[in-house]
Scaffold this motif. Structure first.
Motif, PDB file in Angstrom:
ATOM      1  N   GLY A  20      -6.042   1.937  -6.119  1.00 54.46           N
ATOM      2  CA  GLY A  20      -4.937   1.495  -6.973  1.00 54.46           C
ATOM      3  C   GLY A  20      -4.560   0.037  -6.799  1.00 54.46           C
ATOM      4  O   GLY A  20      -3.529  -0.372  -7.310  1.00 54.46           O
ATOM      5  N   HIS A  21      -5.383  -0.745  -6.090  1.00 51.75           N
ATOM      6  CA  HIS A  21      -5.054  -2.156  -5.865  1.00 51.75           C
ATOM      7  C   HIS A  21      -6.167  -3.070  -6.352  1.00 51.75           C
ATOM      8  O   HIS A  21      -6.921  -3.628  -5.562  1.00 51.75           O
ATOM      9  N   PRO A  22      -6.284  -3.210  -7.688  1.00 49.66           N
ATOM     10  CA  PRO A  22      -7.341  -4.059  -8.236  1.00 49.66           C
ATOM     11  C   PRO A  22      -7.111  -5.521  -7.873  1.00 49.66           C
ATOM     12  O   PRO A  22      -5.988  -5.945  -7.627  1.00 49.66           O
ATOM     13  N   ALA A  23      -8.219  -6.274  -7.873  1.00 43.13           N
ATOM     14  CA  ALA A  23      -8.177  -7.661  -7.413  1.00 43.13           C
ATOM     15  C   ALA A  23      -7.198  -8.521  -8.204  1.00 43.13           C
ATOM     16  O   ALA A  23      -6.582  -9.427  -7.668  1.00 43.13           O
ATOM     17  N   SER A  24      -7.039  -8.213  -9.500  1.00 48.37           N
ATOM     18  CA  SER A  24      -6.156  -9.039 -10.340  1.00 48.37           C
ATOM     19  C   SER A  24      -4.689  -8.881  -9.993  1.00 48.37           C
ATOM     20  O   SER A  24      -3.874  -9.708 -10.371  1.00 48.37           O
ATOM     21  N   GLU A  25      -4.331  -7.792  -9.341  1.00 50.21           N
ATOM     22  CA  GLU A  25      -2.913  -7.471  -9.190  1.00 50.21           C
ATOM     23  C   GLU A  25      -2.441  -7.347  -7.752  1.00 50.21           C
ATOM     24  O   GLU A  25      -1.251  -7.464  -7.466  1.00 50.21           O
ATOM     25  N   SER A  26      -3.368  -7.064  -6.853  1.00 53.46           N
ATOM     26  CA  SER A  26      -2.982  -6.654  -5.510  1.00 53.46           C
ATOM     27  C   SER A  26      -2.145  -7.710  -4.779  1.00 53.46           C
ATOM     28  O   SER A  26      -1.130  -7.390  -4.160  1.00 53.46           O
ATOM     29  N   THR A  27      -2.554  -8.965  -4.874  1.00 50.58           N
ATOM     30  CA  THR A  27      -1.918 -10.010  -4.065  1.00 50.58           C
ATOM     31  C   THR A  27      -0.470 -10.248  -4.486  1.00 50.58           C
ATOM     32  O   THR A  27       0.442 -10.259  -3.655  1.00 50.58           O
TER      33      THR A  27
ATOM     34  N   MET B 138       0.831  -1.209   0.000  1.00 48.58           N
ATOM     35  CA  MET B 138       0.000   0.000   0.000  1.00 48.58           C
ATOM     36  C   MET B 138       0.862   1.254   0.000  1.00 48.58           C
ATOM     37  O   MET B 138       0.505   2.270  -0.570  1.00 48.58           O
ATOM     38  N   ILE B 139       1.995   1.192   0.669  1.00 48.83           N
ATOM     39  CA  ILE B 139       2.872   2.354   0.802  1.00 48.83           C
ATOM     40  C   ILE B 139       4.017   2.295  -0.219  1.00 48.83           C
ATOM     41  O   ILE B 139       4.311   3.279  -0.893  1.00 48.83           O
ATOM     42  N   LEU B 140       4.612   1.133  -0.358  1.00 51.98           N
ATOM     43  CA  LEU B 140       5.843   1.053  -1.161  1.00 51.98           C
ATOM     44  C   LEU B 140       5.607   0.942  -2.662  1.00 51.98           C
ATOM     45  O   LEU B 140       6.541   1.134  -3.439  1.00 51.98           O
ATOM     46  N   ASN B 141       4.382   0.631  -3.075  1.00 48.50           N
ATOM     47  CA  ASN B 141       4.141   0.501  -4.523  1.00 48.50           C
ATOM     48  C   ASN B 141       3.613   1.765  -5.179  1.00 48.50           C
ATOM     49  O   ASN B 141       3.373   1.764  -6.377  1.00 48.50           O
ATOM     50  N   THR B 142       3.415   2.816  -4.412  1.00 49.93           N
ATOM     51  CA  THR B 142       2.749   3.983  -4.984  1.00 49.93           C
ATOM     52  C   THR B 142       3.543   4.627  -6.112  1.00 49.93           C
ATOM     53  O   THR B 142       2.973   5.137  -7.068  1.00 49.93           O
TER      54      THR B 142
ATOM     55  N   ALA C 208       3.854   6.159 -11.637  1.00 51.23           N
ATOM     56  CA  ALA C 208       4.771   6.430 -12.747  1.00 51.23           C
ATOM     57  C   ALA C 208       4.503   5.550 -13.963  1.00 51.23           C
ATOM     58  O   ALA C 208       4.771   5.951 -15.088  1.00 51.23           O
ATOM     59  N   ASP C 209       4.007   4.354 -13.739  1.00 57.36           N
ATOM     60  CA  ASP C 209       3.801   3.409 -14.838  1.00 57.36           C
ATOM     61  C   ASP C 209       2.353   2.941 -14.877  1.00 57.36           C
ATOM     62  O   ASP C 209       2.057   1.795 -14.539  1.00 57.36           O
ATOM     63  N   PRO C 210       1.450   3.821 -15.258  1.00 58.01           N
ATOM     64  CA  PRO C 210       0.028   3.479 -15.138  1.00 58.01           C
ATOM     65  C   PRO C 210      -0.518   2.596 -16.252  1.00 58.01           C
ATOM     66  O   PRO C 210      -1.730   2.509 -16.428  1.00 58.01           O
TER      67      PRO C 210
ATOM     68  N   ARG D  73     -11.210   4.217 -13.993  1.00 56.56           N
ATOM     69  CA  ARG D  73      -9.991   4.590 -14.718  1.00 56.56           C
ATOM     70  C   ARG D  73      -9.764   6.097 -14.691  1.00 56.56           C
ATOM     71  O   ARG D  73      -8.642   6.564 -14.485  1.00 56.56           O
ATOM     72  N   GLN D  74     -10.839   6.857 -14.904  1.00 61.38           N
ATOM     73  CA  GLN D  74     -10.670   8.317 -14.909  1.00 61.38           C
ATOM     74  C   GLN D  74     -10.291   8.826 -13.517  1.00 61.38           C
ATOM     75  O   GLN D  74      -9.443   9.704 -13.377  1.00 61.38           O
ATOM     76  N   ALA D  75     -10.931   8.246 -12.492  1.00 64.60           N
ATOM     77  CA  ALA D  75     -10.659   8.722 -11.128  1.00 64.60           C
ATOM     78  C   ALA D  75      -9.223   8.403 -10.726  1.00 64.60           C
ATOM     79  O   ALA D  75      -8.542   9.220 -10.094  1.00 64.60           O
ATOM     80  N   ILE D  76      -8.742   7.203 -11.097  1.00 61.09           N
ATOM     81  CA  ILE D  76      -7.364   6.846 -10.741  1.00 61.09           C
ATOM     82  C   ILE D  76      -6.382   7.715 -11.516  1.00 61.09           C
ATOM     83  O   ILE D  76      -5.380   8.194 -10.976  1.00 61.09           O
ATOM     84  N   ALA D  77      -6.678   7.971 -12.808  1.00 62.47           N
ATOM     85  CA  ALA D  77      -5.781   8.800 -13.614  1.00 62.47           C
ATOM     86  C   ALA D  77      -5.668  10.221 -13.047  1.00 62.47           C
ATOM     87  O   ALA D  77      -4.612  10.847 -13.120  1.00 62.47           O
ATOM     88  N   ARG D  78      -6.758  10.705 -12.458  1.00 58.22           N
ATOM     89  CA  ARG D  78      -6.775  12.059 -11.887  1.00 58.22           C
ATOM     90  C   ARG D  78      -6.160  12.100 -10.492  1.00 58.22           C
ATOM     91  O   ARG D  78      -5.817  13.168  -9.992  1.00 58.22           O
TER      92      ARG D  78
END
Ligand SMILES: [Zn+2]
Length: 470
Positions: free
Chosen positions: A388-395, A313-317, A322-324, A345-350
């Motif tokens: 920023g932690h969708p289910a497909s990627e977070s774990t 949550m902290i170290l991946n920001t 930078a690489d969205p 997608r729009q909310a995360i991009a903003r």
């Protein structure tokens, strides 16, 4: 040079290292026990509902069984119904005729992953208020099922949800158990108990403003079938209410986990005697002395203290900001309506990702080290669903952070996110390792994660309860 923390190596469940012959005998013994168990027809209703009649023989791959044992090459795993029937190697274990052969050559087999800290109702949207105001009526039928499907496709076959509408998660859990929806096995805390009078509008939070309500709402969550109690946002003034929650839950044999992003929350939680604390805050460089004293007293009392740090949550920001490109990956929006996807997608991009300075990593290492030295046991979990932690990627992102940033060995990381998690949830006899007799929650990945850990991001196959879902 900063010394890498050795936390999980020290403070996870004990390793079962067996020599190869013992390993084989151990499996043979277990195999006999399995036939005995099956002949007694010991199966839960859930297991029966998901019984797949296909018998599989997974043949050829490297086996990491999740116990921490050294990997075994040229493995064979037989799946019969929803259970693992036998585990062996080519040339030593015969494959009966009626088994469907599945080549796992060039792959690694491991138990399905666990994520004991998820929020299936979110989908990574940064604005909680907007999310609840707009989509609350779609949690049960859209967002929770979508997250469940996504996380299962990512190889996560068991989760623990910490803060979700109780009725919604119970409903989705039932539909998954009945085979109506694809998803992991779900353990849940239901709605979080928040012992201050705020956030009344959010359906995944129950505000608590007196001791009687603390007791009654705890009892209600337990009566509703929740597996854990979650406390959120404790402040010193709420100490008595938190004490009442913990007393009530423990009297019913249910454990309590508390949010601990700041020192106040941690202090109240430790005084009340919670079982587990979540998060490692980076606002302060170290834990204050009085908290370290409370931890030492707790450990000295012989009652284990668990901690679920969620460092990604902290170290991946920085990476997320930078690489969205990950935002364009369709798997992160599987089963979500197009307008919801666009909104996320729009909310995360903003959004402002609040990128942490490098010193955050040092702070986390320092705090983990001080917990480790005192005997605190680490519990895996990623806080899936959060911003920023969708289910497909977070774990896998969380696991990767432990391996690449905090120096955990890949074998330990896999054990931590499989058998240790299952043991912690009290179901280590049923799942968590690739062992005859256990439920067949198995994933395969290309190549070896011991050399290339990132291969975990894209499982080649996923079996849940013996059913191939990927
Ligand atoms: Zn959380």
């Amino acid at each position: 040079m900063t010394e890498l923390p050795t936390i999980p190596q020290i403070n996870t469940h004990k390793n079962h290292i067996l020599d190869p012959m013992k390993y084989f005998e151990f499996r043979l013994l277990r195999l006999c026990l399995v036939f005995f168990a099956v002949s007694l027809n010991v199966m839960s209703n859930q297991a029966l509902a998901q019984l797949d009649t296909t018998k599989y023989a997974l043949v050829g791959g490297l086996l990491i069984d999740g116990s921490g044992a050294e990997p075994v090459r040229n493995s064979i795993v037989l799946i019969n119904g929803n259970r693992i029937e036998a585990v062996g190697t080519i040339g030593r274990l015969a494959v009966p005729e009626d088994y469907q052969l599945v080549s796992t050559e060039g792959m690694t087999l491991m138990p399905g992953l666990w994520d004991p800290h998820v929020h299936l109702l979110y989908s990574g949207h940064p604005d909680f208020s907007h999310w609840f105001a707009t989509y609350s009526d779609q949690f049960a039928n859209v967002t929770i099922p979508a997250s469940a499907h996504q996380i299962l496709m990512a190889g996560v076959t068991s989760v623990r949800d910490l803060a979700v509408n109780t009725r919604d998660i119970a409903r989705v859990r039932q539909r998954i158990e009945e085979g109506e929806l694809p998803g992991p096995t779900i353990y849940a805390a239901g709605a979080a108990l928040m012992p201050i009078d705020v956030l009344q509008t959010m359906p995944h939070i129950i505000p608590i403003d007196n001791d009687r309500k603390a007791v009654n709402e705890t009892k209600r969550l337990i009566a509703d079938g929740m597996d854990f109690i979650k406390i959120l946002g404790a402040v010193p003034e709420s100490q008595n209410m938190v004490n009442a929650i913990v007393r009530t839950a423990h009297a019913a044999g249910i454990r309590v986990t508390a949010h601990g992003r700041n020192d106040d929350e941690i202090r109240v939680a430790l005084i009340a005697g919670v079982d587990e604390i979540q998060h490692i805050g980076v606002d302060t460089p170290t834990f204050p002395e009085d908290i370290l004293d409370l931890i030492e007293q707790r450990i000295a009392s012989g009652i284990p203290l668990y901690w679920n740090p969620t460092v990604g949550m902290i170290l991946n920001t920085d990476e997320l900001a930078a690489d969205p490109e990950w935002l364009d990956d369709p798997k992160n929006f599987l089963d979500l309506p197009a307008d919801m996807e666009l909104d996320i997608r729009q909310a995360i991009a903003r959004a402002n990702f609040n990128v942490q300075p490098r010193s955050a990593s040092d702070t986390i290492k320092r705090k983990l080290q001080s917990l480790s030295e005192r005997g605190v046991i680490m519990v895996f979990g990623s806080d899936e669903g959060s911003f920023g932690h969708p289910a497909s990627e977070s774990t896998w992102r969380e696991l990767e952070t432990w391996v690449f940033e905090l120096g955990m060995s890949p074998l330990v990381a896999i054990k931590w996110a499989t058998s240790d998690a299952a043991e912690y949830m009290g179901v280590g006899d049923e799942v968590g390792t690739i062992t005859p007799g256990k439920l067949a929650d198995i994933i395969t990945v290309t190549g070896s994660p011991l050399r290339h850990f990132s291969t975990l991001r894209e499982p080649a196959m996923v079996f849940k309860n013996g059913v191939r879902v990927r």
